[in-house]
Design an enzyme around this catalytic site. Structure first.
Site, PDB file in Angstrom:
ATOM      1  N   LYS A 145       0.852  -1.193   0.000  1.00 34.67           N
ATOM      2  CA  LYS A 145       0.000   0.000   0.000  1.00 34.67           C
ATOM      3  C   LYS A 145       0.886   1.240   0.000  1.00 34.67           C
ATOM      4  O   LYS A 145       1.924   1.267   0.669  1.00 34.67           O
ATOM      5  CB  LYS A 145      -0.877  -0.054   1.248  1.00 34.67           C
ATOM      6  CG  LYS A 145      -1.965   0.997   1.348  1.00 34.67           C
ATOM      7  CD  LYS A 145      -2.824   0.716   2.591  1.00 34.67           C
ATOM      8  CE  LYS A 145      -3.958   1.686   2.780  1.00 34.67           C
ATOM      9  NZ  LYS A 145      -4.796   1.343   3.956  1.00 34.67           N
TER      10      LYS A 145
ATOM     11  N   SER B 118      -9.798   1.144   3.154  1.00 35.12           N
ATOM     12  CA  SER B 118      -8.971   1.960   2.302  1.00 35.12           C
ATOM     13  C   SER B 118      -7.900   1.190   1.521  1.00 35.12           C
ATOM     14  O   SER B 118      -7.326   1.718   0.579  1.00 35.12           O
ATOM     15  CB  SER B 118      -8.287   3.027   3.147  1.00 35.12           C
ATOM     16  OG  SER B 118      -7.370   2.429   4.048  1.00 35.12           O
TER      17      SER B 118
ATOM     18  N   SER C 115      -9.764  -1.450   7.213  1.00 34.74           N
ATOM     19  CA  SER C 115      -9.217  -1.172   5.875  1.00 34.74           C
ATOM     20  C   SER C 115      -8.492  -2.332   5.203  1.00 34.74           C
ATOM     21  O   SER C 115      -8.134  -2.239   4.031  1.00 34.74           O
ATOM     22  CB  SER C 115      -8.281   0.032   5.936  1.00 34.74           C
ATOM     23  OG  SER C 115      -9.036   1.219   5.990  1.00 34.74           O
TER      24      SER C 115
END
Lengths: 487, 94
Positions: free
Chosen positions: A78, A153, A177
Protein backbone atom coordinates in the site's frame (compact mmCIF):
# COMPACT_ATOMS: atom_id res chain seq x y z
CA UNK A 1 -5.55 -22.14 -12.77
CA UNK A 2 -3.39 -22.65 -15.82
CA UNK A 3 -1.69 -19.25 -15.75
CA UNK A 4 1.49 -18.62 -13.86
CA UNK A 5 0.13 -15.44 -12.30
CA UNK A 6 -2.88 -17.31 -10.85
CA UNK A 7 -0.75 -19.68 -8.78
CA UNK A 8 -0.46 -19.25 -5.07
CA UNK A 9 2.56 -17.71 -3.41
CA UNK A 10 3.35 -21.10 -1.88
CA UNK A 11 3.29 -22.84 -5.28
CA UNK A 12 5.48 -20.19 -6.87
CA UNK A 13 7.95 -20.55 -4.03
CA UNK A 14 8.30 -24.30 -4.66
CA UNK A 15 8.70 -23.79 -8.41
CA UNK A 16 11.34 -21.10 -7.89
CA UNK A 17 13.33 -23.16 -5.42
CA UNK A 18 13.16 -26.19 -7.74
CA UNK A 19 14.43 -23.95 -10.56
CA UNK A 20 11.41 -24.79 -12.66
CA UNK A 21 10.82 -21.08 -12.96
CA UNK A 22 13.18 -18.13 -12.84
CA UNK A 23 12.48 -14.99 -10.86
CA UNK A 24 12.58 -13.07 -14.14
CA UNK A 25 9.81 -15.25 -15.58
CA UNK A 26 7.64 -14.75 -12.52
CA UNK A 27 8.20 -11.00 -12.39
CA UNK A 28 7.55 -10.70 -16.13
CA UNK A 29 4.30 -12.65 -15.77
CA UNK A 30 3.09 -10.24 -13.08
CA UNK A 31 4.14 -7.16 -15.05
CA UNK A 32 2.30 -8.48 -18.10
CA UNK A 33 -0.76 -9.18 -15.98
CA UNK A 34 -0.57 -5.63 -14.63
CA UNK A 35 -0.42 -4.31 -18.20
CA UNK A 36 -3.52 -6.31 -19.13
CA UNK A 37 -5.67 -5.60 -16.10
CA UNK A 38 -4.54 -2.22 -14.83
CA UNK A 39 -6.42 -0.11 -17.41
CA UNK A 40 -9.69 -1.46 -16.01
CA UNK A 41 -8.88 -2.21 -12.35
CA UNK A 42 -6.65 0.79 -11.51
CA UNK A 43 -5.19 -0.88 -8.45
CA UNK A 44 -1.71 0.64 -8.46
CA UNK A 45 -0.35 4.16 -8.07
CA UNK A 46 3.09 3.22 -9.36
CA UNK A 47 4.81 0.18 -10.86
CA UNK A 48 8.53 -0.42 -10.33
CA UNK A 49 9.02 -2.55 -13.47
CA UNK A 50 12.65 -1.79 -14.25
CA UNK A 51 13.87 -2.08 -10.69
CA UNK A 52 11.96 -5.34 -10.27
CA UNK A 53 13.40 -6.87 -13.44
CA UNK A 54 16.88 -5.78 -12.50
CA UNK A 55 16.51 -7.34 -9.08
CA UNK A 56 15.08 -10.50 -10.66
CA UNK A 57 18.05 -10.90 -12.99
CA UNK A 58 20.50 -10.50 -10.13
CA UNK A 59 18.61 -13.08 -8.07
CA UNK A 60 18.53 -15.56 -10.94
CA UNK A 61 22.26 -15.16 -11.33
CA UNK A 62 22.84 -15.84 -7.64
CA UNK A 63 20.46 -18.82 -7.62
CA UNK A 64 17.67 -19.83 -5.23
CA UNK A 65 18.07 -19.18 -1.54
CA UNK A 66 15.85 -21.45 0.50
CA UNK A 67 16.61 -19.64 3.74
CA UNK A 68 14.71 -16.61 2.43
CA UNK A 69 11.01 -17.35 2.88
CA UNK A 70 9.84 -15.04 0.07
CA UNK A 71 12.72 -15.51 -2.34
CA UNK A 72 11.75 -14.18 -5.76
CA UNK A 73 8.09 -13.53 -4.93
CA UNK A 74 6.56 -10.39 -6.53
CA UNK A 75 4.49 -8.37 -4.06
CA UNK A 76 2.98 -4.92 -3.83
CA UNK A 77 2.55 -2.67 -0.79
CA UNK A 78 0.00 0.00 0.00
CA UNK A 79 1.32 3.42 -0.91
CA UNK A 80 1.54 4.65 2.68
CA UNK A 81 4.38 2.28 3.49
CA UNK A 82 7.70 4.03 3.01
CA UNK A 83 9.86 2.53 0.30
CA UNK A 84 13.43 3.77 0.01
CA UNK A 85 13.92 5.79 -3.16
CA UNK A 86 10.41 4.97 -4.43
CA UNK A 87 7.61 7.52 -4.27
CA UNK A 88 5.22 7.08 -1.37
CA UNK A 89 2.16 9.24 -1.95
CA UNK A 90 -0.43 8.02 0.59
CA UNK A 91 -2.91 8.62 -2.22
CA UNK A 92 -2.49 12.35 -1.61
CA UNK A 93 -1.44 15.32 -3.72
CA UNK A 94 0.45 16.65 -0.73
CA UNK A 95 2.98 13.79 -1.04
CA UNK A 96 3.00 13.58 -4.84
CA UNK A 97 6.79 13.77 -5.03
CA UNK A 98 7.74 12.32 -1.65
CA UNK A 99 10.61 9.84 -1.88
CA UNK A 100 11.43 8.30 1.51
CA UNK A 101 15.08 7.67 2.27
CA UNK A 102 14.31 4.58 4.32
CA UNK A 103 12.10 1.51 4.13
CA UNK A 104 9.23 0.90 6.53
CA UNK A 105 10.13 -1.89 8.97
CA UNK A 106 7.63 -4.25 7.30
CA UNK A 107 8.93 -3.42 3.82
CA UNK A 108 12.51 -3.98 4.94
CA UNK A 109 11.45 -7.37 6.32
CA UNK A 110 9.88 -8.33 2.98
CA UNK A 111 13.02 -7.33 1.13
CA UNK A 112 15.27 -9.22 3.55
CA UNK A 113 13.08 -12.25 2.96
CA UNK A 114 13.79 -12.02 -0.78
CA UNK A 115 10.52 -10.50 -2.01
CA UNK A 116 10.47 -8.31 -5.13
CA UNK A 117 8.34 -5.19 -4.63
CA UNK A 118 6.78 -4.50 -8.03
CA UNK A 119 4.23 -1.80 -7.24
CA UNK A 120 2.63 0.57 -4.77
CA UNK A 121 -1.09 0.04 -4.27
CA UNK A 122 -3.79 2.67 -4.52
CA UNK A 123 -5.70 3.72 -1.40
CA UNK A 124 -8.07 6.26 0.02
CA UNK A 125 -6.05 9.37 0.80
CA UNK A 126 -4.14 8.78 4.07
CA UNK A 127 -6.28 5.62 4.51
CA UNK A 128 -9.40 7.70 5.11
CA UNK A 129 -12.23 5.98 3.33
CA UNK A 130 -14.04 2.72 2.76
CA UNK A 131 -14.16 2.57 -1.04
CA UNK A 132 -10.77 3.69 -2.50
CA UNK A 133 -12.60 6.53 -4.25
CA UNK A 134 -10.86 9.14 -2.07
CA UNK A 135 -7.50 8.72 -3.79
CA UNK A 136 -6.08 11.84 -5.42
CA UNK A 137 -4.86 9.69 -8.32
CA UNK A 138 -7.52 7.19 -9.35
CA UNK A 139 -10.53 5.23 -8.13
CA UNK A 140 -9.82 1.50 -7.98
CA UNK A 141 -12.51 -0.81 -9.35
CA UNK A 142 -13.67 -4.17 -8.07
CA UNK A 143 -12.28 -7.02 -10.25
CA UNK A 144 -15.61 -8.84 -9.86
CA UNK A 145 -17.59 -5.96 -11.35
CA UNK A 146 -15.86 -2.86 -12.65
CA UNK A 147 -18.88 -0.71 -11.82
CA UNK A 148 -18.45 -1.47 -8.14
CA UNK A 149 -16.01 -0.29 -5.49
CA UNK A 150 -13.30 -2.60 -4.12
CA UNK A 151 -13.85 -1.38 -0.56
CA UNK A 152 -11.15 0.52 1.26
CA UNK A 153 -8.97 1.96 2.30
CA UNK A 154 -6.62 -0.85 1.14
CA UNK A 155 -8.77 -1.32 -1.99
CA UNK A 156 -5.75 -1.12 -4.27
CA UNK A 157 -4.06 -4.01 -2.45
CA UNK A 158 -7.26 -6.10 -2.47
CA UNK A 159 -7.96 -5.51 -6.16
CA UNK A 160 -4.32 -6.10 -7.11
CA UNK A 161 -4.23 -9.47 -5.34
CA UNK A 162 -7.66 -10.52 -6.61
CA UNK A 163 -6.70 -9.59 -10.19
CA UNK A 164 -3.53 -11.71 -9.78
CA UNK A 165 -1.21 -8.77 -10.42
CA UNK A 166 1.00 -9.96 -7.55
CA UNK A 167 1.10 -12.87 -5.12
CA UNK A 168 0.30 -10.74 -2.11
CA UNK A 169 0.19 -7.20 -0.85
CA UNK A 170 0.57 -5.40 2.44
CA UNK A 171 -2.38 -3.26 3.47
CA UNK A 172 -3.12 -1.36 6.65
CA UNK A 173 -6.19 -1.54 8.86
CA UNK A 174 -7.27 1.32 11.12
CA UNK A 175 -11.00 0.53 11.23
CA UNK A 176 -11.37 -2.35 8.76
CA UNK A 177 -9.22 -1.17 5.87
CA UNK A 178 -7.76 -4.65 5.29
CA UNK A 179 -10.71 -6.86 6.20
CA UNK A 180 -13.47 -4.93 4.44
CA UNK A 181 -11.80 -4.67 0.99
CA UNK A 182 -10.68 -8.30 1.33
CA UNK A 183 -14.33 -9.17 1.88
CA UNK A 184 -15.62 -7.04 -1.00
CA UNK A 185 -12.99 -8.32 -3.47
CA UNK A 186 -12.86 -11.93 -2.32
CA UNK A 187 -9.35 -12.32 -0.95
CA UNK A 188 -7.86 -13.14 2.45
CA UNK A 189 -6.98 -10.20 4.68
CA UNK A 190 -5.58 -10.21 8.19
CA UNK A 191 -5.37 -7.38 10.69
CA UNK A 192 -2.85 -8.48 13.30
CA UNK A 193 -3.06 -7.73 17.01
CA UNK A 194 -2.02 -4.15 17.73
CA UNK A 195 1.70 -4.28 18.46
CA UNK A 196 2.53 -7.45 16.48
CA UNK A 197 3.81 -5.63 13.38
CA UNK A 198 5.92 -2.50 13.72
CA UNK A 199 4.30 0.68 12.43
CA UNK A 200 7.60 2.42 11.75
CA UNK A 201 7.63 3.80 8.24
CA UNK A 202 3.88 3.52 7.90
CA UNK A 203 2.49 7.02 7.50
CA UNK A 204 0.26 7.37 10.55
CA UNK A 205 -3.50 7.98 10.49
CA UNK A 206 -4.80 6.82 13.89
CA UNK A 207 -1.73 5.73 15.80
CA UNK A 208 -3.52 3.74 18.49
CA UNK A 209 -5.55 1.86 15.85
CA UNK A 210 -3.29 1.36 12.79
CA UNK A 211 -1.83 -2.06 11.98
CA UNK A 212 -0.12 -3.40 8.86
CA UNK A 213 -1.26 -6.80 7.60
CA UNK A 214 -1.11 -9.18 4.63
CA UNK A 215 -3.65 -9.55 1.82
CA UNK A 216 -3.41 -12.69 -0.28
CA UNK A 217 -5.37 -15.23 -2.32
CA UNK A 218 -5.03 -18.03 0.24
CA UNK A 219 -4.75 -18.49 4.00
CA UNK A 220 -1.38 -20.22 3.70
CA UNK A 221 0.02 -17.35 1.61
CA UNK A 222 -1.24 -14.95 4.24
CA UNK A 223 0.48 -16.85 7.05
CA UNK A 224 3.73 -16.83 5.10
CA UNK A 225 3.67 -13.04 4.82
CA UNK A 226 2.74 -12.46 8.45
CA UNK A 227 5.57 -14.74 9.55
CA UNK A 228 7.98 -12.40 7.79
CA UNK A 229 6.63 -9.02 8.96
CA UNK A 230 5.74 -9.88 12.58
CA UNK A 231 8.28 -9.23 15.26
CA UNK A 232 9.74 -6.72 17.64
CA UNK A 233 11.09 -3.37 16.50
CA UNK A 234 12.81 -1.34 19.17
CA UNK A 235 12.13 1.83 17.18
CA UNK A 236 8.34 1.50 17.58
CA UNK A 237 7.45 1.96 21.24
CA UNK A 238 4.16 0.08 20.75
CA UNK A 239 5.83 -2.94 19.12
CA UNK A 240 5.53 -5.85 21.50
CA UNK A 241 8.72 -7.58 22.53
CA UNK A 242 7.66 -11.21 22.19
CA UNK A 243 8.53 -13.87 19.63
CA UNK A 244 5.96 -14.41 16.84
CA UNK A 245 4.20 -17.77 16.76
CA UNK A 246 4.78 -20.38 14.05
CA UNK A 247 1.85 -19.58 11.76
CA UNK A 248 2.54 -22.22 9.13
CA UNK A 249 2.57 -24.92 11.79
CA UNK A 250 -0.93 -23.78 12.77
CA UNK A 251 -2.26 -24.85 9.38
CA UNK A 252 -1.96 -28.55 10.15
CA UNK A 253 -5.20 -28.89 12.06
CA UNK A 254 -7.55 -31.55 10.65
CA UNK A 255 -10.78 -30.74 12.50
CA UNK A 256 -12.23 -28.21 14.90
CA UNK A 257 -13.13 -30.54 17.75
CA UNK A 258 -12.88 -28.78 21.07
CA UNK A 259 -13.00 -25.33 19.49
CA UNK A 260 -15.62 -22.90 20.74
CA UNK A 261 -16.85 -20.44 18.16
CA UNK A 262 -18.73 -17.41 19.46
CA UNK A 263 -21.44 -15.70 17.44
CA UNK A 264 -21.81 -12.13 18.70
CA UNK A 265 -25.52 -11.55 18.44
CA UNK A 266 -25.02 -7.88 17.56
CA UNK A 267 -23.18 -8.94 14.37
CA UNK A 268 -26.07 -11.08 13.17
CA UNK A 269 -28.85 -8.58 13.69
CA UNK A 270 -30.84 -6.00 11.77
CA UNK A 271 -28.93 -4.13 9.09
CA UNK A 272 -27.22 -7.23 7.76
CA UNK A 273 -28.06 -7.85 4.11
CA UNK A 274 -29.83 -11.14 3.39
CA UNK A 275 -27.36 -12.54 0.85
CA UNK A 276 -24.42 -11.76 3.13
CA UNK A 277 -26.14 -13.41 6.06
CA UNK A 278 -26.93 -16.58 4.05
CA UNK A 279 -23.35 -16.97 2.80
CA UNK A 280 -21.93 -16.38 6.28
CA UNK A 281 -24.43 -18.72 7.97
CA UNK A 282 -23.52 -21.47 5.47
CA UNK A 283 -19.87 -21.00 6.43
CA UNK A 284 -20.71 -21.17 10.13
CA UNK A 285 -22.55 -24.44 9.48
CA UNK A 286 -19.34 -25.80 7.97
CA UNK A 287 -17.44 -24.85 11.12
CA UNK A 288 -19.97 -26.86 13.07
CA UNK A 289 -19.57 -29.83 10.70
CA UNK A 290 -15.84 -29.64 11.33
CA UNK A 291 -16.52 -30.18 15.01
CA UNK A 292 -16.67 -26.66 16.39
CA UNK A 293 -19.07 -25.84 19.19
CA UNK A 294 -21.17 -22.73 18.56
CA UNK A 295 -21.89 -20.32 21.40
CA UNK A 296 -23.94 -17.15 21.30
CA UNK A 297 -22.13 -14.25 22.91
CA UNK A 298 -22.83 -10.57 23.46
CA UNK A 299 -20.86 -7.43 22.69
CA UNK A 300 -23.30 -5.04 24.36
CA UNK A 301 -21.50 -1.80 23.49
CA UNK A 302 -21.30 -2.54 19.75
CA UNK A 303 -23.80 0.12 18.82
CA UNK A 304 -21.42 2.79 20.16
CA UNK A 305 -18.40 1.55 18.21
CA UNK A 306 -18.71 3.72 15.09
CA UNK A 307 -19.14 6.97 17.03
CA UNK A 308 -16.29 6.02 19.38
CA UNK A 309 -14.03 5.06 16.53
CA UNK A 310 -14.53 8.17 14.45
CA UNK A 311 -13.96 10.48 17.42
CA UNK A 312 -10.70 8.76 18.32
CA UNK A 313 -9.47 8.24 14.75
CA UNK A 314 -10.22 11.83 13.74
CA UNK A 315 -8.60 13.21 16.88
CA UNK A 316 -5.46 11.20 16.23
CA UNK A 317 -5.54 12.13 12.53
CA UNK A 318 -5.75 15.86 13.25
CA UNK A 319 -2.65 15.53 15.38
CA UNK A 320 -0.73 13.18 13.05
CA UNK A 321 -1.43 15.19 9.92
CA UNK A 322 -0.22 18.42 11.50
CA UNK A 323 3.22 17.37 10.25
CA UNK A 324 2.24 18.22 6.68
CA UNK A 325 3.15 21.88 6.77
CA UNK A 326 4.90 22.49 3.45
CA UNK A 327 8.24 23.01 5.17
CA UNK A 328 10.10 19.73 5.56
CA UNK A 329 8.57 17.55 2.86
CA UNK A 330 5.56 17.44 0.60
CA UNK A 331 3.77 20.08 -1.40
CA UNK A 332 4.31 23.78 -0.74
CA UNK A 333 1.94 26.34 -2.23
CA UNK A 334 3.73 28.89 -4.39
CA UNK A 335 1.13 31.50 -3.48
CA UNK A 336 2.31 31.72 0.11
CA UNK A 337 3.89 34.94 1.28
CA UNK A 338 4.58 34.24 4.93
CA UNK A 339 5.05 31.19 7.15
CA UNK A 340 1.42 30.93 8.24
CA UNK A 341 0.40 31.17 4.58
CA UNK A 342 2.68 28.25 3.77
CA UNK A 343 0.89 26.06 6.30
CA UNK A 344 -2.63 27.11 5.38
CA UNK A 345 -2.33 27.24 1.60
CA UNK A 346 -0.21 24.10 1.26
CA UNK A 347 -2.57 22.06 3.43
CA UNK A 348 -5.74 23.43 1.84
CA UNK A 349 -4.54 22.64 -1.67
CA UNK A 350 -2.68 19.46 -0.80
CA UNK A 351 -5.38 17.59 1.16
CA UNK A 352 -8.59 16.26 -0.38
CA UNK A 353 -12.06 16.85 1.09
CA UNK A 354 -12.35 13.74 3.26
CA UNK A 355 -8.96 14.35 4.83
CA UNK A 356 -9.88 17.97 5.54
CA UNK A 357 -13.18 16.85 7.04
CA UNK A 358 -11.49 14.41 9.40
CA UNK A 359 -8.72 16.82 10.42
CA UNK A 360 -11.34 19.46 11.21
CA UNK A 361 -13.64 17.13 13.13
CA UNK A 362 -10.60 15.86 15.02
CA UNK A 363 -9.59 19.43 15.79
CA UNK A 364 -13.12 20.10 17.01
CA UNK A 365 -13.35 17.11 19.36
CA UNK A 366 -9.96 17.97 20.86
CA UNK A 367 -10.68 21.68 21.23
CA UNK A 368 -11.10 23.42 24.54
CA UNK A 369 -14.58 22.87 25.95
CA UNK A 370 -15.27 19.76 23.83
CA UNK A 371 -12.37 17.49 24.78
CA UNK A 372 -14.12 15.84 27.73
CA UNK A 373 -17.47 15.53 25.98
CA UNK A 374 -16.04 13.85 22.89
CA UNK A 375 -12.48 12.59 23.11
CA UNK A 376 -12.34 11.53 26.74
CA UNK A 377 -15.85 10.11 26.56
CA UNK A 378 -14.90 8.06 23.49
CA UNK A 379 -11.78 6.77 25.23
CA UNK A 380 -13.96 5.61 28.14
CA UNK A 381 -16.37 3.83 25.81
CA UNK A 382 -13.35 2.30 24.09
CA UNK A 383 -12.45 0.55 27.33
CA UNK A 384 -15.99 -0.81 27.65
CA UNK A 385 -15.83 -2.11 24.07
CA UNK A 386 -12.51 -3.83 24.71
CA UNK A 387 -13.85 -5.36 27.93
CA UNK A 388 -16.85 -6.72 25.99
CA UNK A 389 -14.48 -8.54 23.64
CA UNK A 390 -12.28 -9.90 26.41
CA UNK A 391 -15.34 -11.19 28.21
CA UNK A 392 -16.79 -12.81 25.09
CA UNK A 393 -13.43 -14.42 24.35
CA UNK A 394 -13.41 -16.01 27.80
CA UNK A 395 -16.31 -18.15 26.59
CA UNK A 396 -14.85 -19.08 23.21
CA UNK A 397 -11.66 -19.30 21.14
CA UNK A 398 -12.76 -17.21 18.17
CA UNK A 399 -15.70 -15.00 17.26
CA UNK A 400 -17.25 -15.06 13.80
CA UNK A 401 -19.48 -12.68 11.91
CA UNK A 402 -19.73 -10.93 8.56
CA UNK A 403 -16.92 -8.53 7.60
CA UNK A 404 -19.28 -6.10 5.86
CA UNK A 405 -23.07 -5.71 6.09
CA UNK A 406 -23.34 -5.65 2.27
CA UNK A 407 -21.41 -6.79 -0.79
CA UNK A 408 -19.60 -4.18 -2.89
CA UNK A 409 -21.71 -1.15 -3.75
CA UNK A 410 -21.74 0.93 -6.93
CA UNK A 411 -18.99 3.40 -7.71
CA UNK A 412 -20.14 6.87 -6.61
CA UNK A 413 -23.09 5.57 -4.59
CA UNK A 414 -21.96 6.86 -1.18
CA UNK A 415 -19.44 9.58 -1.98
CA UNK A 416 -21.76 12.49 -1.21
CA UNK A 417 -22.83 11.17 2.19
CA UNK A 418 -19.79 10.71 4.44
CA UNK A 419 -21.81 9.53 7.45
CA UNK A 420 -23.46 6.76 5.44
CA UNK A 421 -20.01 5.65 4.28
CA UNK A 422 -18.78 5.58 7.91
CA UNK A 423 -21.69 3.33 8.89
CA UNK A 424 -20.44 0.67 6.44
CA UNK A 425 -17.59 -0.07 8.86
CA UNK A 426 -19.94 -1.42 11.49
CA UNK A 427 -18.50 -4.95 11.78
CA UNK A 428 -14.83 -4.16 11.49
CA UNK A 429 -14.31 -1.03 13.51
CA UNK A 430 -14.68 -2.22 17.10
CA UNK A 431 -11.81 -4.68 16.72
CA UNK A 432 -9.32 -1.86 16.17
CA UNK A 433 -10.61 -0.13 19.29
CA UNK A 434 -9.99 -3.37 21.19
CA UNK A 435 -6.62 -3.99 19.51
CA UNK A 436 -7.44 -7.62 18.68
CA UNK A 437 -6.68 -9.62 15.51
CA UNK A 438 -9.21 -10.33 12.76
CA UNK A 439 -9.20 -12.16 9.45
CA UNK A 440 -11.61 -11.95 6.51
CA UNK A 441 -12.01 -15.10 4.45
CA UNK A 442 -14.01 -15.34 1.20
CA UNK A 443 -16.90 -17.77 1.79
CA UNK A 444 -18.90 -17.44 -1.41
CA UNK A 445 -20.73 -15.12 -3.76
CA UNK A 446 -23.88 -13.30 -2.75
CA UNK A 447 -26.97 -14.99 -4.20
CA UNK A 448 -28.37 -11.73 -5.56
CA UNK A 449 -25.32 -9.70 -6.48
CA UNK A 450 -22.84 -12.46 -7.43
CA UNK A 451 -20.26 -10.44 -5.53
CA UNK A 452 -17.84 -11.88 -2.94
CA UNK A 453 -18.83 -12.24 0.72
CA UNK A 454 -16.24 -12.40 3.50
CA UNK A 455 -16.58 -14.07 6.88
CA UNK A 456 -14.68 -12.40 9.66
CA UNK A 457 -12.88 -14.44 12.31
CA UNK A 458 -11.87 -12.50 15.41
CA UNK A 459 -9.40 -13.83 17.92
CA UNK A 460 -7.63 -13.39 21.21
CA UNK A 461 -4.62 -11.14 21.58
CA UNK A 462 -1.61 -12.47 19.65
CA UNK A 463 -3.55 -15.60 18.70
CA UNK A 464 -3.33 -15.17 14.93
CA UNK A 465 -2.33 -18.86 14.79
CA UNK A 466 -5.83 -20.00 15.79
CA UNK A 467 -7.40 -17.65 13.22
CA UNK A 468 -5.20 -19.18 10.51
CA UNK A 469 -5.92 -22.75 11.58
CA UNK A 470 -9.70 -22.22 11.53
CA UNK A 471 -9.64 -20.18 8.31
CA UNK A 472 -7.46 -22.71 6.55
CA UNK A 473 -9.81 -25.61 7.34
CA UNK A 474 -12.84 -23.58 6.35
CA UNK A 475 -11.11 -22.54 3.13
CA UNK A 476 -10.56 -26.20 2.30
CA UNK A 477 -14.28 -26.91 2.75
CA UNK A 478 -15.36 -23.88 0.71
CA UNK A 479 -15.71 -23.82 -3.05
CA UNK A 480 -13.17 -21.42 -4.53
CA UNK A 481 -14.67 -18.26 -5.97
CA UNK A 482 -12.83 -18.72 -9.27
CA UNK A 483 -11.84 -16.06 -11.78
CA UNK A 484 -13.17 -12.58 -10.99
CA UNK A 485 -16.08 -11.95 -13.33
CA UNK A 486 -15.13 -8.37 -14.17
CA UNK A 487 -11.84 -9.31 -15.84
CA UNK B 1 -25.57 22.82 19.02
CA UNK B 2 -25.90 23.84 15.43
CA UNK B 3 -22.80 24.00 13.25
CA UNK B 4 -22.86 27.17 11.17
CA UNK B 5 -20.58 27.92 8.20
CA UNK B 6 -18.92 30.53 10.45
CA UNK B 7 -18.19 27.87 13.06
CA UNK B 8 -16.71 25.68 10.31
CA UNK B 9 -14.45 28.55 9.27
CA UNK B 10 -13.32 28.92 12.87
CA UNK B 11 -12.44 25.22 13.17
CA UNK B 12 -10.63 25.40 9.82
CA UNK B 13 -8.50 28.22 11.18
CA UNK B 14 -7.50 26.11 14.18
CA UNK B 15 -6.60 23.26 11.81
CA UNK B 16 -4.55 25.56 9.54
CA UNK B 17 -6.94 25.14 6.65
CA UNK B 18 -8.98 27.61 4.62
CA UNK B 19 -12.27 26.76 2.94
CA UNK B 20 -14.23 28.67 0.34
CA UNK B 21 -17.84 29.64 1.11
CA UNK B 22 -19.34 26.73 -0.73
CA UNK B 23 -17.25 24.19 1.12
CA UNK B 24 -17.98 25.89 4.44
CA UNK B 25 -21.70 25.44 3.80
CA UNK B 26 -21.26 21.83 2.65
CA UNK B 27 -19.11 20.89 5.65
CA UNK B 28 -21.48 22.66 8.07
CA UNK B 29 -24.33 20.35 7.06
CA UNK B 30 -22.14 17.25 7.10
CA UNK B 31 -20.53 18.09 10.45
CA UNK B 32 -23.96 18.65 11.93
CA UNK B 33 -25.01 15.10 10.91
CA UNK B 34 -21.75 13.49 12.00
CA UNK B 35 -21.58 15.24 15.39
CA UNK B 36 -25.21 14.44 16.05
CA UNK B 37 -24.37 10.80 15.44
CA UNK B 38 -21.36 11.06 17.76
CA UNK B 39 -23.59 12.54 20.45
CA UNK B 40 -25.21 9.09 20.83
CA UNK B 41 -22.35 8.36 23.25
CA UNK B 42 -23.99 10.72 25.71
CA UNK B 43 -26.67 8.11 26.28
CA UNK B 44 -24.11 5.90 27.97
CA UNK B 45 -23.07 6.34 31.59
CA UNK B 46 -19.28 6.14 31.76
CA UNK B 47 -18.77 7.60 35.22
CA UNK B 48 -15.87 5.86 36.89
CA UNK B 49 -14.58 4.24 33.68
CA UNK B 50 -10.90 4.85 33.11
CA UNK B 51 -10.28 6.11 29.52
CA UNK B 52 -8.36 3.70 27.25
CA UNK B 53 -6.00 5.60 24.96
CA UNK B 54 -4.01 2.68 23.57
CA UNK B 55 -4.76 -1.04 23.39
CA UNK B 56 -1.20 -1.82 24.40
CA UNK B 57 -0.98 -0.81 28.01
CA UNK B 58 2.68 -1.64 28.40
CA UNK B 59 4.91 1.06 29.82
CA UNK B 60 6.93 3.00 27.27
CA UNK B 61 10.23 1.17 26.85
CA UNK B 62 13.20 3.29 27.84
CA UNK B 63 16.68 3.33 26.36
CA UNK B 64 19.91 4.82 27.55
CA UNK B 65 19.94 8.58 27.03
CA UNK B 66 22.85 8.60 24.62
CA UNK B 67 23.15 10.69 21.47
CA UNK B 68 23.27 8.58 18.35
CA UNK B 69 23.51 9.61 14.72
CA UNK B 70 20.83 7.75 12.85
CA UNK B 71 20.26 9.90 9.79
CA UNK B 72 22.33 11.98 7.40
CA UNK B 73 21.50 15.63 6.95
CA UNK B 74 21.38 15.23 3.16
CA UNK B 75 18.66 12.63 3.54
CA UNK B 76 16.66 14.71 5.99
CA UNK B 77 16.50 17.72 3.68
CA UNK B 78 16.18 15.68 0.48
CA UNK B 79 12.39 16.11 0.30
CA UNK B 80 12.24 19.75 1.40
CA UNK B 81 10.38 22.13 -0.92
CA UNK B 82 13.12 24.69 -0.30
CA UNK B 83 16.55 24.07 1.21
CA UNK B 84 20.13 25.25 0.95
CA UNK B 85 21.36 21.75 1.66
CA UNK B 86 21.82 22.65 5.33
CA UNK B 87 18.48 24.01 6.48
CA UNK B 88 14.80 24.13 5.60
CA UNK B 89 14.05 27.55 4.15
CA UNK B 90 10.88 29.50 4.96
CA UNK B 91 9.94 33.15 4.38
CA UNK B 92 11.49 35.63 6.76
CA UNK B 93 9.78 35.44 10.17
CA UNK B 94 11.39 38.21 12.19
Amino acid sequence: MSFLYDKSLSEIRSLLLAKELTVTEVVEACLKRIEETEPSVQALISVQAEEALEQARAMDEAGPNESKPLWGIPLTVKDLLCTKGTKTTCGSKILENFEPFYDAFAVAKLKEAGAVIIGKANMDEFAMGSSTENSAYKATKNPWDLNKVPGGSSGGSAACVTASQAFGSLGTDTGGSIRQPASLCGCVGLKPTYGLVSRRGMVAYGSSLDQIGPMTRSVEDNARLLQVIAGHDEKDSTSVDAPAADYLAALNRTDLKGLNVGLPKEFWAEGLDGEVESACRAAVAKLEELGAELVEVELPHSSYAIATYYIIAMAEASSNLARFDGVRYGYRSDEAENLLDIYVKSRSKGFGDEVQRRIMLGTYVLSSGYYDAYYKKAAQVRRLIREDYLKALEQCDVLVGPASPVTAWNVGELTSDPLKMYLMDIYTISLNLAGLPGLSLPVGLGADSNMPVGLQLLGKEFDEATLYSVASLLEEKTEQLGTPAGL
Amino acid sequence: MSITPERVAQIAKLARLELDDEKQRLFAGQFEDILKYMDTLNGLDTAGTEPLYSPVEQPTPLREDKAEKRFERDDIVSNAPETDGQFFIVPKIV
